[in-house]
Design a protein around this motif. Structure first.
Motif, PDB file in Angstrom:
ATOM      1  N   UNK A 176      41.482  60.585  34.128  1.00 17.92           N
ATOM      2  CA  UNK A 176      41.993  59.422  33.407  1.00 17.92           C
ATOM      3  C   UNK A 176      43.185  58.841  34.155  1.00 17.92           C
ATOM      4  N   UNK A 177      43.111  57.559  34.494  1.00 19.52           N
ATOM      5  CA  UNK A 177      44.168  56.902  35.252  1.00 19.52           C
ATOM      6  C   UNK A 177      45.094  56.155  34.305  1.00 19.52           C
ATOM      7  N   UNK A 178      46.376  56.457  34.409  1.00 19.90           N
ATOM      8  CA  UNK A 178      47.406  55.740  33.663  1.00 19.90           C
ATOM      9  C   UNK A 178      48.238  54.937  34.649  1.00 19.90           C
ATOM     10  N   UNK A 179      48.206  53.624  34.502  1.00 14.57           N
ATOM     11  CA  UNK A 179      48.931  52.734  35.410  1.00 14.57           C
ATOM     12  C   UNK A 179      49.475  51.573  34.598  1.00 14.57           C
ATOM     13  N   UNK A 180      50.682  51.118  34.946  1.00 14.16           N
ATOM     14  CA  UNK A 180      51.258  50.008  34.195  1.00 14.16           C
ATOM     15  C   UNK A 180      50.530  48.706  34.520  1.00 14.16           C
ATOM     16  N   UNK A 181      50.679  47.741  33.634  1.00 13.11           N
ATOM     17  CA  UNK A 181      49.923  46.498  33.750  1.00 13.11           C
ATOM     18  C   UNK A 181      50.284  45.714  35.007  1.00 13.11           C
ATOM     19  N   UNK A 182      51.552  45.772  35.399  1.00 19.95           N
ATOM     20  CA  UNK A 182      51.953  45.013  36.585  1.00 19.95           C
ATOM     21  C   UNK A 182      51.301  45.577  37.841  1.00 19.95           C
ATOM     22  N   UNK A 183      51.305  46.885  37.991  1.00 16.86           N
ATOM     23  CA  UNK A 183      50.655  47.495  39.152  1.00 16.86           C
ATOM     24  C   UNK A 183      49.152  47.240  39.133  1.00 16.86           C
ATOM     25  N   UNK A 184      48.552  47.314  37.959  1.00 13.81           N
ATOM     26  CA  UNK A 184      47.128  47.015  37.831  1.00 13.81           C
ATOM     27  C   UNK A 184      46.827  45.624  38.373  1.00 13.81           C
ATOM     28  N   UNK A 185      47.630  44.663  37.943  1.00 13.15           N
ATOM     29  CA  UNK A 185      47.370  43.266  38.290  1.00 13.15           C
ATOM     30  C   UNK A 185      47.764  42.931  39.735  1.00 13.15           C
ATOM     31  N   UNK A 186      48.848  43.513  40.219  1.00  8.08           N
ATOM     32  CA  UNK A 186      49.347  43.136  41.545  1.00  8.08           C
ATOM     33  C   UNK A 186      48.727  43.946  42.678  1.00  8.08           C
ATOM     34  N   UNK A 187      48.312  45.185  42.402  1.00  9.17           N
ATOM     35  CA  UNK A 187      47.821  46.069  43.472  1.00  9.17           C
ATOM     36  C   UNK A 187      46.323  46.339  43.362  1.00  9.17           C
ATOM     37  N   UNK A 188      45.848  46.748  42.201  1.00  7.04           N
ATOM     38  CA  UNK A 188      44.508  47.321  42.110  1.00  7.04           C
ATOM     39  C   UNK A 188      43.393  46.330  41.747  1.00  7.04           C
ATOM     40  N   UNK A 189      43.741  45.153  41.241  1.00  6.26           N
ATOM     41  CA  UNK A 189      42.713  44.180  40.860  1.00  6.26           C
ATOM     42  C   UNK A 189      42.548  42.986  41.797  1.00  6.26           C
ATOM     43  N   UNK A 190      43.568  42.563  42.560  1.00  6.73           N
ATOM     44  CA  UNK A 190      43.426  41.314  43.320  1.00  6.73           C
ATOM     45  C   UNK A 190      42.244  41.254  44.274  1.00  6.73           C
TER      46      UNK A 190
END
Length: 693
Positions: A176-190
């Motif tokens: 299970x990955x726990x990551x904050x929304x900013x990191x999700x949006x700026x690093x892992x989704x672009x």
């Protein structure tokens, strides 16, 4: 495709849906073979046929088991790995590589190729990093977009994977990955967003892992809210093989096709259990219709119903030539003190080539990325092909992953090294460590390579060190003593020949690192701030500070910086100029800089543009890659790099407002040859805030 054609296709889809039984619709949305779905013969709807990628079309398997069929007609072109491709920093080569893969997939009768892999390289230990492109979301997206377009020109769907946060192999099926929304949006989704919005990828693969407690293949937030909702994706979502765990949850999210590694096809969660759930009133048949609708739309997009569908081709001379071009530009010259490289073959009578990776072939390894290559040129073969009969090439393993006589191998290597005019050591890793399903235990070179390299450098201080791997390795034991160090990768069928061309000076290296090479594992952010690997849970406590963002911002000196790569010539940067235009809903920044080849060899330089937000109200990295351009310049030639930025290059994700925000204030443009080697700077000011979704 124009609007009239779209309406016609949608009408055809609706007509087919009306004629289909529930059982037939469900047959479309789950595997009826290890790499295929079920068609509807009475309505002329074929099965969808898939194959693993991204380094080539995988060998054929029986429909219901993983035993190789041992055919003689499924050998294919072996492409450089995605990390190698990213190291070219060449969008045109990404497009050509995708075009080769798509043509070969179609030539083998495939409808979907499971590529490219664009997960972020969060830790250097992830066993599957060689399949991914970069630690940087901009570079990964910029290379993925043309790659996808190249694949899909062949009436084959690309399947971008693994959505999302699949950044480790340890416990990958359940972690299970726990990551904050900013990191999700700026690093892992672009990169995924670019693949969807710009690349128009027809399919996307959901990941194995959980995200915030829910499996990615069941995640309404990832698949419905973000992918289908915010990004407007109308393509098909395919599960990774075995990534579905519940009928109700998978049915009621935007997952379209369930695939698995087992042969109990009727028992898949989206097979008979789904039919029973619909008949029991637990699942609305409308959700089945929507999944089937997207699948039928995909079939039209790849011309599966058309008589004039492109037939594809594989193992062509053109494909091999394009693979060689990519392999050449993927090789990175890390160090070249005293201009040891390129070697002058006219001054060499005896060449010692040492290291098991000089002769080892890598195509048939790495898990699902394995390739049944038509051929593979090893570094040893490539050197012999280039040198011909006037140079005596002597080879010694020096080390081996399979042999226990380490001392004897070392002595044999030193014996030929001491008597040779030049020495090339080819070491690194193999797919025993760079592989699906496993993460590496550390950055250390295996099989006593450090000791061997140190002794070789003592025997001949100008020994050329070649590292072949999919990820960084620890070079601390010998790097200061080595004059010349070259990084190559799992570089495809022509990789050994391309390496020989670079070492002997027929090709000027132009590759740049797509990942940071740390001095120590504990310097990497996932290990110093976050955690890796997670078992039940993994917390990305490093947030947005992944890769060079961490090293630059926290003044941590790596072994080699992101974007680093030397040349046999030199480049001068001058005259940075920028123009700014602020509009109501966007910002346009045009940046120009003059580049001159000041050396005596033709070569190519990757001009890299980074942004620094000088006056941010939130903590931001001191630099972030937002543009690049590769220029080919003859000796003495000058050209101008032109890079254009918009609001996306300046924004950060505001977790409170749930939107992207560009703040008024000063920004700095940094232009350089790597993330650390900055040659030109310029300041500009944004006059007003800009928020957007």
């Amino acid at each position: 495709m124009n609007n009239t054609e779209n309406i016609s296709i949608e009408n055809k889809i609706e007509e087919l849906l009306k004629k289909m039984t529930l059982e037939e619709k469900v047959g479309l949305i789950h595997g009826n073979g290890l790499f295929r779905t079920e068609g509807v013969e009475r309505l002329g709807i074929p099965a969808l046929k898939m194959s693993d990628g991204p380094m080539g079309v995988r060998r054929e398997f029986p429909n219901d088991n993983w035993n190789s069929l041992d055919y003689s007609d499924d050998y294919v072109t072996y492409l450089p790995s995605n990390t190698a491709l990213a190291a070219t920093w060449n969008r045109d080569l990404a497009y050509e590589s995708g075009k080769v893969l798509g043509a070969e997939a179609r030539g083998r009768g495939k409808d979907i190729i499971l590529a490219p892999g664009i997960n972020i390289v969060r830790s250097p230990l992830c066993g599957r990093n060689f399949e991914y492109m970069s630690e940087d979301p901009y570079l990964a997206g910029a290379m993925a977009v043309p790659y996808i377009k190249g694949v899909q020109e062949n009436h084959v769907a690309a399947c971008v994977k693994h959505f999302a946060l699949n950044n480790q192999e340890t416990e990958r099926l359940n972690v299970n990955v726990e990551v904050d929304e900013r990191a999700l949006r700026e690093i892992y989704l672009p990169a995924f967003e670019a693949a969807v919005k710009e690349g128009k990828s027809y399919t996307i693969m959901s990941a194995y892992n959980k995200f915030r407690g829910t499996y990615c293949s069941h995640s309404n937030y990832l698949l419905d809210d973000i992918l289908k909702g915010e990004w407007g994706y109308d393509g098909v979502v395919i599960s990774d093989w075995g990534a579905v765990h519940d009928t109700y949850e998978a049915a009621n999210c935007a997952l379209d096709i369930e695939m698995n590694v087992t042969n109990n096809f009727d028992e898949y969660f989206l097979a008979k259990p789904l039919i029973e759930a619909v008949k029991a009133g637990k699942v609305d048949e409308k959700v089945i219709d929507e999944k089937a609708r997207r699948i039928l739309r995909l079939m039209h997009r790849i011309n599966i119903f058309e008589e004039g569908r492109y037939s594809g081709a594989y193992n062509t001379a053109e494909h091999r030539e394009k693979t060689l071009r990519t392999a050449r530009e993927a090789i990175v010259l890390l160090k070249n003190d005293n201009s040891v490289l390129p070697l002058d073959k006219n001054k060499i009578k005896t060449l010692a080539v040492i290291g098991e990776n000089a002769e080892k072939l890598h195509a048939l390894g790495g898990g699902s990325a394995e390739i049944k290559a038509l051929y593979e040129i090893s570094p040893l073969l490539g050197l012999k092909m280039k040198l011909g009969g006037n140079v005596e090439v002597k080879y010694a393993k020096g080390y081996s992953e399979n042999e226990a006589q380490a001392q004897q191998l070392l002595e044999e290597a030193l014996d030929i090294a001491e008597k040779a005019d030049a020495v090339i050591f080819v070491g690194g890793l193999t797919h025993k460590l760079d592989t699906e399903g496993l993460d590496k235990p550390d950055l250390k070179l295996p099989y006593g390579q450090d000791v061997l390299i140190e002794k070789l450098l003592q025997a001949n201080e100008n020994t050329v060190i070649v590292m072949l791997s999919g990820t960084p390795v620890d070079m601390g034991a010998w790097l200061e003593k080595a004059s010349a160090v070259v990084q190559t990768w799992y570089n495809g069928m022509e990789g050994g020949y391309a390496l020989a061309e670079v070492l002997l000076g027929d090709v000027n290296p132009s590759g740049k690192l797509p990942v940071t090479f740390p001095k120590r594992l504990e310097d990497s952010p996932a290990h110093s701030i976050g955690e890796f690997p997670g078992r039940k849970d993994v917390h990305y406590r490093e947030g947005i500070f992944v890769g060079y963002r961490h090293f630059s911002t926290n003044n941590v000196e790596p072994l080699f910086w992101f974007g680093h790569g030397l040349s046999y010539t030199t480049f001068e940067y001058n005259n940075i100029k920028l123009t700014k235009e602020e509009r109501e809903d966007n910002i346009r920044i045009s940046v120009c800089v003059d580049i001159k080849n000041t050396g005596n060899r033709d070569g190519a330089e990757v001009v890299q543009l980074y942004i620094r937000d000088v006056e941010a109200s939130v903590v931001r990295p001191v630099k972030e890659l937002k543009g690049f351009q590769k220029l080919y310049l003859k000796s003495g030639e000058s050209s101008t790099a032109e890079l254009v930025l918009d609001k996306t290059a300046l924004a950060f994700y505001n977790e409170i407002k749930h939107c992207w925000q560009v703040e008024a204030g000063k920004f700095e443009i940094l232009i350089g040859s790597s993330s650390e080697d900055i040659r030109q700077r310029a300041i500009f000011t944004v006059d007003k805030d800009l928020n957007y979704i």
